[in-house]
Every structure is written in C-alpha cells, then in structure tokens.
Design an enzyme around this catalytic site. Structure first.
Site, mmCIF file in Angstrom:
data_model
loop_
_atom_site.group_PDB
_atom_site.id
_atom_site.type_symbol
_atom_site.label_atom_id
_atom_site.label_comp_id
_atom_site.label_asym_id
_atom_site.label_seq_id
_atom_site.Cartn_x
_atom_site.Cartn_y
_atom_site.Cartn_z
ATOM 1 N N THR A 1 0.833 -1.123 -0.093
ATOM 2 C CA THR A 1 -0.096 0.037 -0.013
ATOM 3 C C THR A 1 0.875 1.458 -0.139
ATOM 4 O OG1 THR A 1 -1.820 -1.272 1.164
ATOM 5 C CG2 THR A 1 -1.919 1.346 1.469
ATOM 6 N N SER B 1 1.437 -7.467 -0.834
ATOM 7 C CA SER B 1 2.114 -8.623 -0.242
ATOM 8 C C SER B 1 1.385 -9.853 -0.057
ATOM 9 C CB SER B 1 2.443 -7.859 1.282
ATOM 10 O OG SER B 1 1.288 -7.764 2.163
ATOM 11 N N THR C 1 1.410 -4.661 4.146
ATOM 12 C CA THR C 1 1.261 -5.224 5.575
ATOM 13 C C THR C 1 0.777 -6.563 5.965
ATOM 14 O OG1 THR C 1 -0.972 -4.009 5.717
ATOM 15 C CG2 THR C 1 0.981 -2.559 6.394
ATOM 16 N N ASP C 2 0.076 -7.112 4.656
ATOM 17 C CA ASP C 2 -0.614 -8.398 4.785
ATOM 18 C C ASP C 2 0.211 -9.587 5.256
ATOM 19 O OD1 ASP C 2 -3.093 -7.040 4.102
ATOM 20 O OD2 ASP C 2 -3.424 -7.977 2.116
#
Length: 330
Positions: free
Chosen positions: A12, A55, A89-90
């Site tokens: 992101t 990610s 961030t995933d």
C-alpha cells in the site's frame, strides 16, 4: 554521508487509487524517495526495485530471493549502514521473520509499510519511511535483528502481529511490547529482542502445511488437508494447544509416518503447553508425539520449520528449538 539501501517490494505504501477508486500498485522505490526530499538530505540512498506487488503475492521463494539480495549487498558493501524494505502489511510479519532467521549480518534491516495509500492526504507511509531511516542510521540498532517500523514504534520480527485490517496502529507485540519508539526523529530503545536462531539463507525449503482446526472438525478433513504437507504440518489449535478428540488418531498416524506435527494456538498471544489431560487435550497430543511451538505464531512456525528442515536440521534439534522458544540455542 551515511549510506542506506532501499529495497522496494510494493504494498500500500507504493499504491495509489485508480480512476475507479481502487488502490493499485503505482509508485517505484525511486518515486518514493523523490516524494520525500528530506530523506535524501539525511543519507546517501541506493535503490533496488525488487517488485511492486501487494504482499498477498509474497511467498517463501520470493522471501528467499529477497534474503539473497540483502546478503549480497551487505557482503559487497562495508559502508552500508542498514537496509530499509518497503512492503505490504498483509504478510509483513512473515517476510520480516523469514529474513530474521536467514540474515546473519548484524547490521539493521528494517521493514516498513503503510495502511493508507500514497494518494491519501494523511498517508502514514512518509512518516513510517522516515522512522525506518532513523533506525537504519542508529548505531544501537546493530545486532537487534530484523525489525518493523510502523506508527512510530519499533517491533521485533518474531513478536509482532497485525491485529487490525485498516488502523494505522494495526501492529502489536502483545505482552512483550515494542522494542522502541521514534520521538521527534530520535530513536528510543526500550528493550532488546529475544535471541533468534540464525539459519542463513536457505537453498531449499521444505513443504510444510497449515491446518486451522474448528469445532466439529473430522479426522477425514484433517487427512485431506494434510495431503499437501508432505514434510511437516502445523496445526493451529484451541487455547493452550487442544484439539477436538476425533482428530488425535489421524494426527497420530501422521506422526508414525515420520511427519512432524507442530501445535500452535489460534490465540494471538501466550504460550502453548501440554497441560490438559482430557481426550484431545495438550497432554494427549504430546503423548502421540506432537510438538508445541511455545508462543511462535502459526505462520512463523511454518516458515521456521520450512527453512530448518530444508537445510537438513535433525528433528530432535528442531523440536528443542520450537519447544524452548528459540532462546539461547544459537
């Protein structure tokens, strides 16, 4: 001037909204730095555009390739103070932990990200990237392993979890707490991380599966899931490490065939332990040969086992490391 390597992988932090209002990859590593001219005044930057993907596209093979680049850059450049990696961030905590296991060089490796895309006026990306640079330049960051810098907090790769889908303070290290904070540009350290087993960059990764149990789950369901786990299986159990009792015979058969079965918990924090003696309780699982992963998360246990078995680690050694929480076994 201090030299820092920026490795951009996407996420992101490198995305903008398209004409339909959907967030998509849009920004390279060079563009990230160009949007933050103050960063270039603080350090000499080298840039590696590793990828530009969300990610959820990351996998262990790509993590290994990323580790190889880090190892090579550290080996070839003694003037490099540290490495900053931008990431989604995933799966941020998984990539960070993989690198923490694989990278032996003591110089800092910092992963950072954002929850709000680059087209948002209040995007958290610039502040997080600034914080990551401050850590990379801090001599006290040497020897602390791979860390994550988000929301002006510093977290150990082993401990941190993503707890919220969209808040900027989504990451937390539970009762262990953050390693430190960033306050008006100053890096403040609160504690040292637990010692991590350094296995080096693997040439081969073992095939390890994950099974999340649920109430009423049958042995046949476990068997079907386990077919993909040819070398080991991580079972995310209830509470302290307990299962529906009907799963135990199927699990015992797997262990008899020489497939390690490791128990983690669906609880976000706390240790697993074989303390319950009823059918399906942890003591029942230990009796048939299951291992318990202390407080290591399901996803991180899978990565550690995949690297360790891929490098030929003896099962007994692997069991000891997992059981003892990877502390003081280097």
């Amino acid at each position: 001037m201090n030299k820092v390597l920026l490795i951009a992988t996407g996420g992101t932090i490198a995305m903008r909204k398209d004409e339909a209002g959907k967030v998509v990859p849009a920004v390279s590593g060079h563009e990230l730095l160009e949007s933050l001219p103050e960063l270039t005044k603080q350090a000499e930057w080298d840039i590696c555009d590793f990828s530009n993907v969300a990610s959820c596209n990351m996998n262990p093979a790509q993590m290994r390739n990323l580790a190889k680049i880090i190892e090579q850059r550290f080996s070839n450049d003694s003037s490099l103070r540290g490495i900053v990696i931008t990431h989604g961030t995933d799966t941020l905590e998984e990539t960070a932990y993989f690198l923490d296991i694989a990278i032996k060089d003591p110089r800092p490796v910092i992963l950072t990200a954002s929850q709000r895309d680059a087209s948002e006026t209040d995007s958290d990306g610039p502040r997080n990237l600034w914080s990551a640079m401050r850590i990379a330049l801090d001599p006290r960051a040497v020897g602390r392993g791979v860390v994550i810098a988000l929301n002006e907090e510093i977290h150990a790769a082993r401990d941190v979890r993503k707890l919220h889908t969209n808040h900027v303070d989504a990451f937390n290290s539970g009762e262990k707490g953050a390693l430190g904070t960033i306050d008006t540009g100053e890096v403040i350290w609160h504690r040292k991380p637990e010692q991590t087993i350094k296995l080096g960059v693997p040439e081969k990764l073992a095939k390890v599966g994950i099974c999340k149990v649920y109430t009423g789950m049958t042995g046949s369901t476990l068997r079907a899931i386990a077919q993909e786990a040819s070398e080991a299986l991580v079972i995310e159990a209830f509470g302290r490490g307990n299962l529906p009792p009907q799963l135990v015979p199927e699990m015992a058969e797997m262990i008899k065939r020489g497939i390690p079965v490791v128990i983690t918990s669906r609880c976000l924090f706390g240790r697993t332990s074989p303390i319950y003696g009823y059918p399906g309780g942890g003591a029942d699982l230990e009796r048939v040969g299951a291992w318990f992963s202390a407080d290591l998360s399901t996803e991180k246990a899978r990565l550690f086992i995949s690297i360790a078995l891929g490098q030929g680690m003896a099962p007994k050694t692997l069991k000891d490391i997992l059981t003892n929480g990877a502390i003081n076994l280097v």
